[in-house]
Design a protein around this motif. Structure first.
Motif, mmCIF file in Angstrom:
data_model
loop_
_atom_site.group_PDB
_atom_site.id
_atom_site.type_symbol
_atom_site.label_atom_id
_atom_site.label_comp_id
_atom_site.label_asym_id
_atom_site.label_seq_id
_atom_site.Cartn_x
_atom_site.Cartn_y
_atom_site.Cartn_z
ATOM 1 N N THR A 1 0.829 -1.217 0.000
ATOM 2 C CA THR A 1 0.000 0.000 0.000
ATOM 3 C C THR A 1 0.856 1.258 0.000
ATOM 4 O OG1 THR A 1 -0.155 -0.136 2.426
ATOM 5 C CG2 THR A 1 -1.926 -1.148 1.148
ATOM 6 N N ALA A 2 2.002 1.233 0.712
ATOM 7 C CA ALA A 2 2.899 2.392 0.695
ATOM 8 C C ALA A 2 3.470 2.613 -0.701
ATOM 9 C CB ALA A 2 4.029 2.197 1.703
ATOM 10 N N LEU A 3 3.834 1.526 -1.385
ATOM 11 C CA LEU A 3 4.346 1.647 -2.752
ATOM 12 C C LEU A 3 3.293 2.232 -3.692
ATOM 13 C CD1 LEU A 3 6.335 -1.702 -3.039
ATOM 14 C CD2 LEU A 3 7.307 0.577 -3.347
ATOM 15 N N THR B 1 -3.460 -14.990 -5.156
ATOM 16 C CA THR B 1 -2.889 -14.133 -4.105
ATOM 17 C C THR B 1 -3.224 -14.616 -2.705
ATOM 18 O OG1 THR B 1 -4.854 -12.725 -4.178
ATOM 19 C CG2 THR B 1 -2.981 -12.089 -5.565
ATOM 20 N N SER B 2 -4.076 -15.601 -2.590
ATOM 21 C CA SER B 2 -4.443 -16.082 -1.256
ATOM 22 C C SER B 2 -3.252 -16.660 -0.517
ATOM 23 C CB SER B 2 -5.545 -17.142 -1.374
ATOM 24 O OG SER B 2 -5.092 -18.232 -2.167
ATOM 25 N N SER B 3 -2.257 -17.162 -1.275
ATOM 26 C CA SER B 3 -1.060 -17.717 -0.641
ATOM 27 C C SER B 3 -0.071 -16.629 -0.237
ATOM 28 C CB SER B 3 -0.365 -18.698 -1.593
ATOM 29 O OG SER B 3 0.032 -18.027 -2.784
ATOM 30 N N MET B 4 -0.250 -15.405 -0.729
ATOM 31 C CA MET B 4 0.691 -14.316 -0.442
ATOM 32 C C MET B 4 0.184 -13.396 0.660
ATOM 33 S SD MET B 4 1.949 -13.188 -4.229
ATOM 34 C CE MET B 4 3.052 -11.990 -3.497
ATOM 35 N N HIS B 5 -1.109 -13.134 0.709
ATOM 36 C CA HIS B 5 -1.660 -12.193 1.671
ATOM 37 C C HIS B 5 -2.875 -12.801 2.349
ATOM 38 C CE1 HIS B 5 0.974 -9.130 -0.008
ATOM 39 N NE2 HIS B 5 0.449 -9.328 -1.205
ATOM 40 N N SER B 6 -3.110 -12.337 3.560
ATOM 41 C CA SER B 6 -4.328 -12.751 4.254
ATOM 42 C C SER B 6 -5.526 -12.049 3.620
ATOM 43 C CB SER B 6 -4.221 -12.378 5.738
ATOM 44 O OG SER B 6 -4.145 -10.975 5.884
ATOM 45 N N GLU B 7 -6.716 -12.469 4.029
ATOM 46 C CA GLU B 7 -7.924 -11.862 3.482
ATOM 47 C C GLU B 7 -7.998 -10.377 3.817
ATOM 48 O OE1 GLU B 7 -12.796 -12.406 3.815
ATOM 49 O OE2 GLU B 7 -11.431 -13.928 4.629
ATOM 50 N N GLU B 8 -7.612 -10.021 5.067
ATOM 51 C CA GLU B 8 -7.625 -8.610 5.462
ATOM 52 C C GLU B 8 -6.595 -7.818 4.674
ATOM 53 O OE1 GLU B 8 -7.356 -11.127 7.445
ATOM 54 O OE2 GLU B 8 -9.200 -11.167 8.638
ATOM 55 N N GLY B 9 -5.407 -8.425 4.457
ATOM 56 C CA GLY B 9 -4.367 -7.740 3.706
ATOM 57 C C GLY B 9 -4.765 -7.495 2.262
ATOM 58 N N CYS C 1 -6.737 -3.844 -2.083
ATOM 59 C CA CYS C 1 -7.772 -3.569 -3.080
ATOM 60 C C CYS C 1 -8.453 -2.224 -2.819
ATOM 61 C CB CYS C 1 -8.796 -4.704 -3.068
ATOM 62 S SG CYS C 1 -10.113 -4.520 -4.291
ATOM 63 N N THR C 2 -8.759 -1.959 -1.547
ATOM 64 C CA THR C 2 -9.404 -0.694 -1.201
ATOM 65 C C THR C 2 -8.497 0.487 -1.524
ATOM 66 O OG1 THR C 2 -10.620 -1.794 0.583
ATOM 67 C CG2 THR C 2 -10.446 0.612 0.687
ATOM 68 N N ARG C 3 -7.216 0.387 -1.165
ATOM 69 C CA ARG C 3 -6.292 1.480 -1.445
ATOM 70 C C ARG C 3 -6.150 1.702 -2.957
ATOM 71 N NH1 ARG C 3 -2.190 3.878 1.437
ATOM 72 N NH2 ARG C 3 -3.642 3.507 3.152
ATOM 73 N N ALA C 4 -6.059 0.612 -3.736
ATOM 74 C CA ALA C 4 -5.930 0.750 -5.191
ATOM 75 C C ALA C 4 -7.156 1.440 -5.786
ATOM 76 C CB ALA C 4 -5.727 -0.626 -5.821
ATOM 77 N N THR C 5 -8.345 1.100 -5.304
ATOM 78 C CA THR C 5 -9.572 1.722 -5.813
ATOM 79 C C THR C 5 -9.603 3.215 -5.503
ATOM 80 O OG1 THR C 5 -10.750 -0.379 -5.494
ATOM 81 C CG2 THR C 5 -12.085 1.614 -5.738
ATOM 82 N N LEU D 1 -8.849 8.921 -7.550
ATOM 83 C CA LEU D 1 -8.169 10.210 -7.486
ATOM 84 C C LEU D 1 -7.462 10.554 -8.797
ATOM 85 C CD1 LEU D 1 -6.551 10.443 -3.925
ATOM 86 C CD2 LEU D 1 -8.242 11.977 -4.926
ATOM 87 N N LEU D 2 -6.823 9.560 -9.420
ATOM 88 C CA LEU D 2 -6.059 9.823 -10.637
ATOM 89 C C LEU D 2 -6.958 10.174 -11.822
ATOM 90 C CD1 LEU D 2 -3.149 7.214 -10.587
ATOM 91 C CD2 LEU D 2 -3.043 9.679 -10.191
#
Length: 808
Positions: free
Chosen positions: A700-702, A736-744, A749-753, A758-759
């Motif tokens: 999310t920071a990236l 992606t389920s093997s890389m991140h938890s459901e909350e992650g 996804c929320t941050r990307a949206t 904004l863009l």
């Protein structure tokens, strides 16, 4: 360290719940109400004392039990051991509103001393300290043989003087000074009478023998605390106790303003006094007023102790007592010379000789600290080479005696207490930080708070970088000090290291000539101005990482780092801030592998990197090449996630013309490309040992930083939008389920949206993601009708509708 049995008892005492304690107090109340206070009562009181003293918070006892404890303390026929326990329990409860003890002159002196100890522990709630002090003074005024024994009351008077100096009136202070003179100078030179153990004991057998010196010879001068015998008289005990309170009383009864007398003024005064003073100025000592007479007697007493310390003690206990008395004697002489400079000339010869004698004796090293304090206070007037004294003090002692916990604490306390007196010698102290850190590395739990307070005085712009390296390498230094002790000739006493840890390979490496340079650098006594990469030592000493002492040191480092950065930011200029930031990045993957150490250090480094950027925002532009190099590698990304996140956030926040006009579009593009590549690498789904799972916080920071950079260079908006769309799609795929938890995944996804929305409105994105300095001011957040709140409400409606700039 407690034994296993003691640890078990403490653990049981701490685990006792309030209900169990209540039942136990009821049992003790029944025992205290019985006519015969036998062994059961004694055992129960011992257990109760352990329970209430084993925890750092106050235990609540039943009122009935507390009242009975106070009543038992006041019983004349109660066994002394029970009274001592009752007083100890009541002191542990203090301060408490449930205590109602009073000073009762009908009690014997033993009881009075125990009652007074509880009253003093209560604090001066109802002027108890003053009442106790006045009670002891009335006993002092009484010279009747049947009066209370001052042997038990004088320590209470010493405590009163420290807690409430204003308790004594002028005539009372004069009286106490007179009595102290009598006890210090005129105690008996005959031993006390032995207790008659047989009807057939002969008068000759009961005759007291003479007092002797520590070497066994008969004493020919007045009695002191270093005089020996089988039994002591009342006035001899009072002599010992009078000396124990002498320094506190001299400080209390001395001239006003002693503590704030300027060093230069005092030296000038001393110098002028010495020019006219004679060594025989004490010939009319008996004609002096009581306070001056006490100073004269105190000086003679200290001179006698220094002479007695030259004697060869027959017992080890007496030898230890000699060293302790030397420390106190020098401290008393320092007070006397500060109060009356005429004592300085008379003290110098014996103190110089004493310093020459003890500086080569490792067993007397603790005496060097008060001697150094004396020369620091009076060095100019005394014509003493103070620099040589401090060079020996800071060079040899930490190197040879770092394993002594008592000396370590006293040494650091000496440095803290005398910072104002160091003056021109402060540079010597600062350059000696590698040696001082040996005390810290070996005794980190008890010394951490002391060094947190001392670090601001040690930090200097010239040695800040070397000191930061030394703090980060502190656990490694602990391991090396352990090896140094193991490789030295085995002492006769219990080993100072962990004997359960076997590290033959580490000992071989410590003796290997190939690594001597690195070990010697780590053990250097002074700041060298150079730094060494100790990575080879980390690998060699990895087996020592499980040592308990190393683990304790590793736990203390984050706290010390916080204190260091708080101090260094006060003296750092722009160039030093840049160097500190580079050091943080460079050392993030170069730390001693103690368990959990890297994670704790990275947490501190990440917050301090942001603090440095806040202090100097142009740092990001000036160190662009180094930051790009740091972000270009994903090795150890998971372990350094907090620091990577801070660097990425700093780039997005401060890589802007608003903070540095040297910022160019080219730099923004380079950082965008580097961060884009990093985001792609850490989020790819194919398994790879070189690419560990990346925390959602980094992702999310990236994304946020890439969006910020795109808003400042609008040619990058299409690439940023495409990347955010891919990220939103990627988080919704099963891979992606093997890389991140459901909350992650949901957070990404929320941050990307949000960022994509904004863009779609570049001008709004720039306003929100890169606000001007005026927008960031507090006024824009307080005013609800204009500025930022209104703008945010408007932007929210625009984002929701994905419409134009006008509402509706």
């Amino acid at each position: 360290m407690f034994s296993a049995g003691a640890e078990s008892l403490l653990h049981q005492a701490r685990e006792i719940q309030d209900e169990e304690l209540k039942k136990f107090c009821s049992r003790i109340s029944k025992l205290l109400q019985a006519e015969d206070l036998g062994p059961d009562t004694l055992d129960s009181l011992q257990r109760l004392f352990l329970i209430i003293s084993a925890t750092k918070y106050n235990r609540r006892l039943e009122k009935t039990c507390v009242d009975l404890l106070q009543a038992t303390l006041g019983l004349a026929a109660c066994p002394e051991q029970l009274q001592v326990l009752c007083a100890a329990i009541l002191r542990e409860m203090s301060p408490s509103d449930s205590l109602s003890l009073v000073w009762d002159h009908t009690q014997n002196s033993r009881q009075l001393s125990l009652v007074a100890s509880v009253l003093l522990a209560q604090g001066d709630r109802n002027e108890e300290v003053s009442a106790v002090g006045q009670g002891v003074l009335r006993a002092l005024e009484s010279r009747q043989p049947e009066g209370p024994s001052l042997r038990y009351l004088l320590p209470i008077m010493a405590k009163v003087v420290v807690l409430s100096p204003g308790t004594l009136q002028e005539d009372q202070a004069t009286l106490l000074s007179k009595r102290l003179v009598d006890w210090l100078r005129y105690a008996s030179l005959q031993q006390g009478l032995p207790h008659s153990s047989s009807f057939f004991s002969t008068p000759r057998a009961r005759q007291p023998g003479p007092i002797t010196e520590v070497d066994g010879t008969v004493a020919t001068d007045f009695f002191t605390v270093l005089s020996t015998g089988h039994r002591f008289t009342e006035d001899q005990w009072l002599n010992v106790q009078a000396f124990s309170m002498l320094r506190a009383w001299l400080l209390h009864s001395g001239p006003e303003g002693l503590g704030i007398l300027d060093t230069d003024d005092r030296s000038e005064q001393e110098g002028s006094t010495l020019s006219v003073i004679s060594a025989t100025s004490s010939s009319a000592g008996r004609l002096l007023p009581p306070r001056e007479r006490l100073r004269e007697v105190a000086f003679e007493y200290c001179q006698r102790l220094i002479e007695q310390s030259n004697r060869r003690a027959l017992r080890k206990g007496d030898s230890d007592l000699q060293k302790a008395c030397l420390v106190e004697a020098v401290l008393v002489l320092d007070v006397l010379c500060r109060q009356d400079p005429s004592f300085l000339y008379r003290s110098l010869s014996c103190l110089k000789a004493l310093h020459g004698r003890v500086r080569g004796d490792p067993a007397s090293v603790r005496v060097l600290l008060p001697l150094a304090r004396f020369f620091l206070s009076h060095g100019e007037a005394a014509a003493v080479d103070s620099e040589a004294v401090y060079q020996h003090l800071f060079t040899r002692i930490p190197l040879e005696q770092f394993h002594s916990p008592m000396l370590a604490f006293e040494f650091v306390q000496f440095c803290r207490d005398n910072l104002q007196l160091f003056g021109g010698h402060l540079g010597t102290l600062r350059l000696s930080f590698p040696n001082l850190f040996k005390f810290l590395a070996w005794n980190s739990p008890p010394l951490t708070s002391e060094f947190v307070a001392l670090l601001p005085a040690l930090v200097d712009a010239g040695t800040a970088l070397e000191m930061l390296h030394a703090l980060l390498d502190l656990p490694c230094l602990t391991a090396v000090l352990d090896l140094q002790l193991r490789s030295s000739p085995a002492p006769s006493e219990r080993p100072l290291w962990d004997t359960s840890l076997r590290a033959p390979s580490c000992l071989e490496a410590f003796r290997d000539p190939r690594f001597q340079g690195l070990f010697q650098y780590l053990l250097r006594p002074k700041a060298s101005g150079a730094t060494e990469r100790l990575v080879p030592l980390y690998q060699l000493l990895q087996p020592m990482a499980s040592c308990a002492r190393v683990a304790q040191c590793a736990e203390a480092v984050p706290t010390l780092l916080q204190a260091f950065f708080s101090a260094v930011t006060q003296v750092a200029d722009g160039a030093l801030i840049n160097q500190l930031a580079l050091l943080l990045l460079g050392r993030s993957d170069s730390l001693y592998p103690a368990p959990g150490y890297a994670a704790r250090v990275h947490s501190v480094l990440s917050s301090q990197f942001l603090a440095l950027c806040t202090l100097k925002p142009s740092l990001v532009v000036e160190l662009a090449r180094d930051l790009l190099e740091f972000l270009g590698s994903v090795n150890g990304l998971r372990s350094r996630a907090s620091l990577v996140t801070s660097v990425v956030w700093a780039v997005g926040e401060y890589l802007s013309v608003a903070y540095d006009r040297r910022c160019t579009v080219e730099q923004i593009n380079k950082f965008f490309e580097a961060l884009e590549a990093l985001l792609f690498e850490v989020t790819q789904c194919r398994p790879s040992a070189a690419l560990p799972r990346c925390p959602p916080k980094v992702v999310t920071a990236l994304m946020t930083t890439l969006t910020k950079l795109a808003s400042r260079s609008q040619d990058l908006i299409p690439r940023a939008s495409l990347l955010l769309s891919k990220m939103r799609t990627l988080t919704q795929s099963p891979a992606t389920s093997s890389m991140h938890s459901e909350e992650g995944a949901e957070a990404i996804c929320t941050r990307a949206t949000e960022l994509l929305t904004l863009l779609k409105m570049p001008s709004v994105a720039q306003f929100v993601l890169t606000p001007s300095t005026e927008v960031c001011s507090p006024r824009y957040h307080r005013d609800v009708n204009t500025a930022l709140p209104l703008a945010l409400r408007t932007v929210s409606r625009l984002v929701e509708r994905e419409a134009g700039l006008l509402p509706g």
